[in-house]
Design an enzyme around this catalytic site. Structure first.
Site, PDB file in Angstrom:
ATOM      1  N   ASN A 461       0.829  -1.196   0.000  1.00 52.62           N
ATOM      2  CA  ASN A 461       0.000   0.000   0.000  1.00 52.62           C
ATOM      3  C   ASN A 461       0.870   1.255   0.000  1.00 52.62           C
ATOM      4  O   ASN A 461       1.561   1.527   0.987  1.00 52.62           O
ATOM      5  CB  ASN A 461      -0.902   0.016   1.242  1.00 52.62           C
ATOM      6  CG  ASN A 461      -1.653   1.334   1.384  1.00 52.62           C
ATOM      7  OD1 ASN A 461      -2.602   1.593   0.666  1.00 52.62           O
ATOM      8  ND2 ASN A 461      -1.210   2.201   2.299  1.00 52.62           N
ATOM      9  N   GLU A 462       0.864   1.956  -1.115  1.00 52.54           N
ATOM     10  CA  GLU A 462       1.428   3.313  -1.246  1.00 52.54           C
ATOM     11  C   GLU A 462       2.928   3.438  -1.098  1.00 52.54           C
ATOM     12  O   GLU A 462       3.446   4.555  -1.011  1.00 52.54           O
ATOM     13  CB  GLU A 462       0.745   4.268  -0.245  1.00 52.54           C
ATOM     14  CG  GLU A 462      -0.730   4.452  -0.535  1.00 52.54           C
ATOM     15  CD  GLU A 462      -1.424   5.422   0.405  1.00 52.54           C
ATOM     16  OE1 GLU A 462      -0.832   5.782   1.421  1.00 52.54           O
ATOM     17  OE2 GLU A 462      -2.573   5.808   0.119  1.00 52.54           O
ATOM     18  N   GLU A 558      -8.775   4.271  -3.648  1.00 54.12           N
ATOM     19  CA  GLU A 558      -8.999   4.864  -2.326  1.00 54.12           C
ATOM     20  C   GLU A 558      -9.402   6.308  -2.521  1.00 54.12           C
ATOM     21  O   GLU A 558      -8.752   7.033  -3.289  1.00 54.12           O
ATOM     22  CB  GLU A 558      -7.718   4.887  -1.485  1.00 54.12           C
ATOM     23  CG  GLU A 558      -7.421   3.650  -0.717  1.00 54.12           C
ATOM     24  CD  GLU A 558      -6.256   3.856   0.260  1.00 54.12           C
ATOM     25  OE1 GLU A 558      -6.041   5.004   0.718  1.00 54.12           O
ATOM     26  OE2 GLU A 558      -5.572   2.884   0.548  1.00 54.12           O
TER      27      GLU A 558
HETATM   28  C1  BMA Z   1      -4.543   5.876   2.716  1.00 50.67           C
HETATM   29  C2  BMA Z   1      -4.536   4.482   3.289  1.00 50.67           C
HETATM   30  C3  BMA Z   1      -4.336   4.395   4.736  1.00 50.67           C
HETATM   31  C4  BMA Z   1      -4.874   5.574   5.465  1.00 50.67           C
HETATM   32  C5  BMA Z   1      -5.818   6.356   4.611  1.00 50.67           C
HETATM   33  C6  BMA Z   1      -6.373   7.553   5.276  1.00 50.67           C
HETATM   34  O1  BMA Z   1      -3.370   6.361   2.339  1.00 50.67           O
HETATM   35  O2  BMA Z   1      -3.715   3.663   2.558  1.00 50.67           O
HETATM   36  O3  BMA Z   1      -2.988   4.174   5.030  1.00 50.67           O
HETATM   37  O4  BMA Z   1      -5.465   5.171   6.623  1.00 50.67           O
HETATM   38  O5  BMA Z   1      -5.158   6.777   3.484  1.00 50.67           O
HETATM   39  O6  BMA Z   1      -5.393   8.480   5.592  1.00 50.67           O
END
Ligand code: BMA
Length: 927
Positions: A461-462, A558
């Site tokens: 993730n990221e 996301e």
């Molecule tokens: C993203 C996710 C999480 C985080 C969310 C809110 O970057 O991958 O790591 O909780 O944002 O900030």
């Protein structure tokens, strides 16, 4: 019959009849789940396995509710100490007579030394690995003692940090998390050290099953399957991973059987350490009809039971049962246009059909994984399916979820995008770490491979973006961190995936530019490029209700806004004096830096802030307001993404084919991005998801000065059509138009059965109705005939001012629009205010009454009737203390009467429900 054959027979019969265990192990001779003693320096308490020391201490009354107020900080000592798990068990002569006796630990959390009768049998340091230790020589007949001595995870990472030749960044989380440092130095649930939505509870314990197995020849350790299709016939590949006893080769028979079909295949096998994998490649003849597995909303989720039997020369049998599905998955990454610089598509085809991903993101459902029951996972995922979600990303900072999670996703048609468990950090890339990850990845891929719901695997993730954009100060030695990145996700994880599971796409990171990232050497120059792959989109201070604020990606995996959970959810973890938006505890509870201020800054752009002089009431009202903002913001973004599926602008933006908002459900009671509260209560956003994810959606928005109305229909049977000149893509209806009828609709909010994919495209009428905030009278209706040729299409555009003038409603701030499809009052509707609620003119406090609550014939369903004396916005019903959900909520009440349904999740009588009900609307927050 020989006694061993009788045993095998009984074993198989009990397995087939009870269907209880996935892992039918007549060979699992000693189950070590259950009672253990849990102790540290000065404390000793009984514990339950699977479980952690926190829940053991809680059950023994040594600590209180860890989620109460600041107990995450108060109980930090628990995580800083080492804990021992001990129990005794009996070993029988029967067990001892086996040449191989192993201890199988499906999951130990995390760093531990395992001893049996004071003999060290193994050491562990990765909670995502199943450890199998030889315990034969340590065991004795009769009484035995097993001890698992855990190291404090927080202390362990301190040692690790000092042993690293350079810092593995970041070395700690922001102070607002009230967390522990160094989660990236241990292979453990990353968020157990805290996150921006969750507390630090660095657990220790036995988090999965533990047992002793004795066997004569071999056991089945893993079974994987793969289904492929060509020319309408299916191929089923089954790999059986056996664990033979040490020493010479052993012989046996392996049989694979696909239940409900005549498919059976068997082989004689000779197994030893180097020959322990047995493969079956089965062509399923066309005469055997196979029903495909489809995502929610696109067809049935047909599952088949697959049995694997191993019988050795002594007649001992070992069996395994899996539920599998037949489906294909492709991730389509073609150029969007003849102009290659405009980028590539990024969408999934399931069984050859393009599918828009509608869903959310999944984090662990509890800090204490032993509290995550099948019931809880089912409630959460069923709530997702009920609002037409078809996809869920298992985010990389939690766990590779329990088997039951994927089983339920398979049953409900929720496609899973599975991250490997690495998130928001750099990670070590030394040999020991990579070796451990190699085992972790291999085991997890083998465990998960047979699930039809899993459509993609992704490295982390990221972390790619974090590296490129120097989130953690890695630029100080970029090359070193880049090399570590490549070693971990490309050389290690990707290599494992390619060897173990080529049946679904692998992405190096979530998000990524997909194929483009790969072509640029796995670290993209511009991660989050909207022309490729997926993006994460967080825009906190822009007008969240305005779609033009947001980027147009190929897929948004996301995007989110924070809101507060209900007052009711906070009550068990707040003191009465904390019940104030600006209280210290309320500030403490929001880990997202400046989150509470940010929510207010968002709110004032859209509505007036609540002003009740009573601070508790004001807190309740602010909670309500934050939920409104979140619901409107995510609705705005999601509908925008859905509208862009068939469009491509001159810059090459568009063909958006997925919207996974952040995030589905809370880990504890706190302000977060979730749409389900801890325990499953629906926030307003979740009710709105039922609308914005509906298979047929009317999606109005204001484009500059123009009202633009889209109709979106996922269920059109589509073909992917390329423009002959520009080569741009659209998803067009396959057949000729036929009239739209109410029969075609899956109305919002109602659970969707998913078995009725439509076979034509549609023509019909859209009804656009103008109302004012101060009356129930419709001022004007526009009847718009349309014909839908593609899955998302603009069917109406007109200047807002012209519509305001034509209807005589005065000024935009006085008016709102209501839309219906099919007929003038159909349930398939949408609404749009023509100004913000802070500007709304004519909206006043309405007297809304619940006039009747009636049980329905279906158990646990109740009809609720409402009346109002005035139009009301965001009408919000609550059933205090009663678990369940309404058919809709956060409603625009523009007519005097309305009926809704309440679906209770547990038995409740009508009077209890009646007395639990309250209703309010936006204007009730002003005094
Ligand atoms: C993203 C996710 C999480 C985080 C969310 C809110 O970057 O991958 O790591 O909780 O944002 O900030």
């Amino acid at each position: 019959m020989h006694p061993s054959k009788i045993k095998a027979f009984i074993c198989v019969v009990s397995f087939l009849v009870t269907f209880t265990i996935k892992d039918a192990l007549c060979l699992r001779t000693i189950d070590l789940n259950g009672h253990w003693a849990v102790s540290s320096k000065n404390v000793s308490v009984p514990g339950t396995v699977p479980g952690s020391m926190f829940t053991a201490l809680m059950a023994a009354g040594v600590i209180g509710d860890p989620y109460f107020r600041r107990n995450d900080e108060v109980y930090a000592w628990v995580g800083d100490m080492d804990w021992n798990y001990t129990r005794s068990f009996q070993a029988t002569a029967d067990l001892m007579s086996n040449p191989t006796v192993v201890l199988v630990c499906e999951g130990l959390d995390t760093v531990a030394t395992v001893t049996v009768n004071n003999v060290t049998v193994g050491k562990t340091d990765n909670m995502f690995i199943r450890y199998v230790f030889d315990v034969k020589s340590a065991l004795k007949l009769g009484d035995n003692v097993i001890t698992i001595a855990f190291r404090s995870a927080t202390q362990y990472v301190k040692e690790m940090a000092t042993s690293m030749p350079y810092a593995i960044l970041p070395t700690c989380v922001p102070h607002q998390y009230h967390g522990a440092c160094g989660a990236n130095l241990i292979r453990k649930t990353q968020c157990s050290f805290s996150w921006d939505w969750g507390p630090a509870f660095p657990t220790q314990g036995i988090w999965k099953d533990i047992y002793i197995q004795g066997y004569q020849t071999a056991v089945i350790r893993d079974v994987t399957t793969e289904t492929t299709s060509s020319d309408g016939s299916w191929r089923l590949k089954v790999d059986v991973f056996m664990e033979p006893t040490a020493g010479g080769p052993v012989q046996g028979q392996l049989e694979v059987k696909l239940d409900g079909t005549p498919i059976v295949s068997s082989k004689s096998v000779t197994l030893d350490h180097d020959h322990s994998k047995v493969s079956f490649d089965i062509s399923i003849p066309k005469s055997v009809s196979i029903n495909e597995w489809w995502p929610n909303g696109y067809g049935n989720q047909t599952l088949y039971e697959l049995f694997v039997f191993y019988t050795d020369a002594l007649g001992t049998m070992n069996t395994r049962k899996l539920k599998i599905g037949f489906r294909t998955v492709e991730l389509v990454q073609d150029y969007v246009s003849v102009n290659k610089s405009l980028g590539r598509t990024f969408y999934f085809r399931i069984n050859g059909r393009p599918v828009f991903l509608k869903g959310s993101n999944w984090i662990p459902a509890d800090s204490f994984l032993e509290r995550v029951t099948r019931d809880r996972i089912y409630t959460y995922l069923k709530s997702a399916a009920d609002v037409h979600m078809n996809a869920m990303r298992v985010w990389g900072g939690g766990i590779y979820e329990f088997d039951m999670f994927y089983e339920i996703a398979d049953e409900l048609g929720i496609m899973i995008w599975q991250d490997f468990m690495f998130a928001c950090a750099m990670y070590p890339a030394n040999d020991a770490f990579l070796a451990s990850v190699r085992i972790e990845a291999t085991q997890q891929v083998r465990r998960l491979k047979h699930h039809p719901s899993i459509i993609a695997l992704s490295g982390n993730n990221e972390n790619e973006k974090a590296l490129v954009q120097d989130w953690y100060g890695t630029d100080i030695n970029y090359t070193r961190y880049k090399n570590d990145y490549l070693k971990l996700y490309v050389d290690t994880i990707r290599t494992v995936v390619l060897a173990e599971d080529n049946s679904r796409p692998f992405l190096s990171s979530s998000p990524s530019n997909g194929m483009e990232t790969e072509e640029e050497g796995w670290i993209a120059r511009k991660p989050y490029d909207t022309h490729y792959g997926d993006i994460h989109e967080y825009m906190y201070l822009v007008p969240f209700y305005d779609p033009s604020q947001y980027r147009i990606p190929r897929l948004s995996s996301e995007f989110g806004l924070q809101s507060y959970p209900s007052y009711e959810s906070l009550e068990p973890v707040y003191n009465q004096s904390d019940m104030d938006y600006w209280s210290d505890l309320n500030e403490y509870r929001n880990h997202h830096p400046f989150g509470n201020i940010e929510m207010m800054a968002e709110a004032i752009q859209y509505l007036n802030l609540p002003n009740c002089p009573d601070r508790k009431q004001r807190f309740k009202d602010i909670i309500f307001v934050t939920q409104i903002d979140q619901a409107i913001g995510i609705r705005t973004m999601t509908e925008n993404y859905r509208r862009w599926q068939n469009r491509l602008d001159a810059q090459g933006q568009g063909n958006t084919m997925g919207a996974l908002y952040w995030m589905l459900a809370d880990i504890w009671q706190a302000p977060t991005w979730a749409s389900l509260e801890y325990g499953g209560k629906w926030k307003m956003l979740h009710y709105y998801a039922a609308h914005f994810f509906a298979p047929t959606l009317i999606s109005p928005y204001v484009d500059g000065d123009v009202l633009d109305v889209y109709v979106i229909m996922d269920e059109l049977s589509v073909k992917e059509v390329r423009d002959p000149v520009s080569h741009t893509l659209s998803f067009q209806a396959k057949t000729n138009p036929r009239p739209f009828s109410l029969f075609d609709m899956n109305t919002w909010g109602s659970p969707h059965t998913g078995s009725d994919v439509k076979s034509g495209d549609f023509s019909g009428n859209l009804y656009i109705q103008m109302f004012t905030w101060d009356s129930f009278v419709m001022l004007k209706m526009w009847t718009v005939p349309f014909q839908l040729n593609s899955t998302a299409q603009s069917v109406f555009r007109r200047d807002v001012d012209v519509m305001v003038a034509e209807s005589g409603c005065g000024r935009p701030r006085k008016c709102f629009l209501v839309f219906h499809l099919g007929n003038e009052t159909s349930d398939l509707m949408s609404w749009l205010p023509l100004d913000t609620f802070s500007n709304a003119d004519g909206l006043r406090k309405a007297i809304i009454r619940i006039t009747d609550v009636k049980p329905r014939t279906a158990s646990r369903e109740f009809t609720i009737s409402l009346t109002t004396d005035h139009p009301a916005a965001f009408v919000w019903l609550q059933a205090y203390g009663v678990k369940g959900r309404f058919s809709d909520n956060g409603i625009l009440l523009y007519q005097p009467n309305m009926t809704l349904t309440f679906y209770a999740w547990e038995d409740v009588d009508v009077n209890t429900l009646k007395s639990s009900l309250t209703v309010k609307s936006l204007m009730d927050t002003y005094y």
